[in-house]
Design an enzyme around this catalytic site. Structure first.
Site, mmCIF file in Angstrom:
data_model
loop_
_atom_site.group_PDB
_atom_site.id
_atom_site.type_symbol
_atom_site.label_atom_id
_atom_site.label_comp_id
_atom_site.label_asym_id
_atom_site.label_seq_id
_atom_site.Cartn_x
_atom_site.Cartn_y
_atom_site.Cartn_z
ATOM 1 N N TRP A 102 0.821 -1.207 0.000
ATOM 2 C CA TRP A 102 0.000 0.000 0.000
ATOM 3 C C TRP A 102 0.853 1.254 0.000
ATOM 4 C CZ3 TRP A 102 -4.133 -1.676 -1.836
ATOM 5 C CH2 TRP A 102 -4.638 -2.931 -1.457
ATOM 6 N N ASP A 169 -1.004 6.721 6.580
ATOM 7 C CA ASP A 169 -2.073 5.769 6.283
ATOM 8 C C ASP A 169 -2.160 4.809 7.470
ATOM 9 O OD1 ASP A 169 -3.688 3.711 5.406
ATOM 10 O OD2 ASP A 169 -2.588 3.347 3.545
ATOM 11 N N LYS A 193 -11.011 -2.277 8.076
ATOM 12 C CA LYS A 193 -10.076 -3.135 8.796
ATOM 13 C C LYS A 193 -10.207 -3.039 10.315
ATOM 14 C CE LYS A 193 -6.684 -3.171 5.064
ATOM 15 N NZ LYS A 193 -6.945 -4.551 4.666
#
Length: 356
Positions: A102, A169, A193
């Site tokens: 990511w 993030d 998540k």
């Protein structure tokens, strides 16, 4: 029988959140309407949005510190684009840490906007560690990092001291541990998540870092526009925002981030201790950088894969197959994962050892 859901995301949520959100699908606030059909401009939902944004700031300790919370759409991947649009000056420079899939995705998008310097990377060892000892360019417009790497099972346990805005993030470890969140200029996290269902992204922005790029930013990508419209610039993801609010309320009722972190540490310690003790398993991440959210491990002898898989499936364990980039197994032990489920997995690992 109970399913023990170790999925990396969309992931486990508290049982009471499932129950309350299910009831709201049938009848929200005794209105005779479903949460799925009410107007996002209605008084009832505006109250939901306001409380969700306020509770997020409260749990992060950012109330009254110049921050705004937003619930946006497009996932964390959209923030890969919004961040450079809002922070990277024309002819400026962005700095990024490359710690996994990511993070590399965020880097790819930033390069479309201008000079993007990767100041440290762990790609050389398949992202099994967090880089250390790197220098942050003083002339960078911002530094971007990924706090927890879901696929590779690594986590940043400290963050660089820097005078440039720090962007993070936190999709897979938001609200899981205490940090000085005022160090960050922007925090973003996909809900699916650790906070809610897929479909919304929490973005926390320090307002005074905005408006300095010289760019003409399209409205849908402009954080200032979303702040001005109270996360209602376009139709928000009503149900995911509501369910995220229920989860934030659950965190608050259960002692806030401080209490949640203590439980998370206990779960992670139990599972990592078994991985290190059991001669049939080995962890994939460097010990000092292990994630407390996503525990990645391998069988030392893959010939036993079928036997181990049979045992954990019989124990009603779900979602522990590792990502193809790492292989083996991944147990995601997010906030809502009870200690009892981790004990079931540990018991299976011990039973496996006895039978081999």
């Amino acid at each position: 029988m109970k399913k023990h859901n170790f999925s990396a995301g969309p992931s486990i949520l508290p049982q009471e959140v499932f129950e309350k959100s299910a009831q709201a699908v049938l009848d929200f606030n005794n209105s005779g309407l479903s949460i799925l059909e009410i107007s996002h401009r209605s008084k009832d939902f505006v109250a939901v949005m306001e409380e969700a944004r306020a509770t997020a700031l409260e749990l992060l300790g950012l109330e009254g510190k110049g921050y705004k919370a937003l619930f946006l759409t497009g996932g964390a991947s959209m923030e890969f684009v919004r961040v450079p649009y809002n922070l990277l000056k024309e002819n400026g420079k962005a700095a990024y840490l490359d710690t996994g899939t990511w993070a590399s995705g965020a880097i790819k998008e930033a390069k479309r906007f201008g000079t993007t310097e990767v100041i440290a990377s762990s790609k050389d060892e398949n992202y099994n560690y967090i880089p250390k000892g790197f220098a942050v360019p003083a002339d960078a417009d911002y530094l971007h990092c990924t706090s927890n790497n879901t696929i590779f099972g690594t986590q940043m346990h400290s963050f660089p001291e820097t005078n440039v805005p720090l962007v993070c993030d936190m999709s897979s470890d938001i609200f899981s541990r205490e940090l000085d969140f005022s160090k960050f200029g922007i925090i973003y996290a996909g809900a699916q998540k650790n906070m809610g269902p897929a479909g919304t992204t929490l973005v926390v922005v320090k307002e005074d870092i905005l408006g300095n790029t010289g760019r003409n930013i399209p409205g849908i990508l402009d954080y200032s526009q979303h702040i001005a419209k109270d996360s209602m610039y376009n139709t928000p993801a009503v149900f995911p925002v509501y369910t995220s609010l229920l989860t934030l309320q659950w965190v608050k009722r259960n002692g806030g981030v401080t209490a949640i972190e203590k439980k998370n540490n206990e779960k992670a310690e139990l599972l990592y201790n078994e991985i290190d003790r059991n001669p049939l398993f080995t962890g994939t991440a460097k010990t000092e950088d292990r994630s407390k959210m996503n525990v990645t491990f391998l069988l030392k002898d893959e010939a036993y894969t079928e036997q181990f898989d049979k045992l954990w499936k019989e124990a009603n364990i779900s979602g522990i197959n590792g990502h193809r980039s790492v292989g083996g197994y991944r147990a995601s032990i997010y906030n809502a994962m009870p200690l009892e489920s981790v004990k079931v997995l540990v018991d299976v690992m011990q039973e496996f050892e006895r039978t081999v």
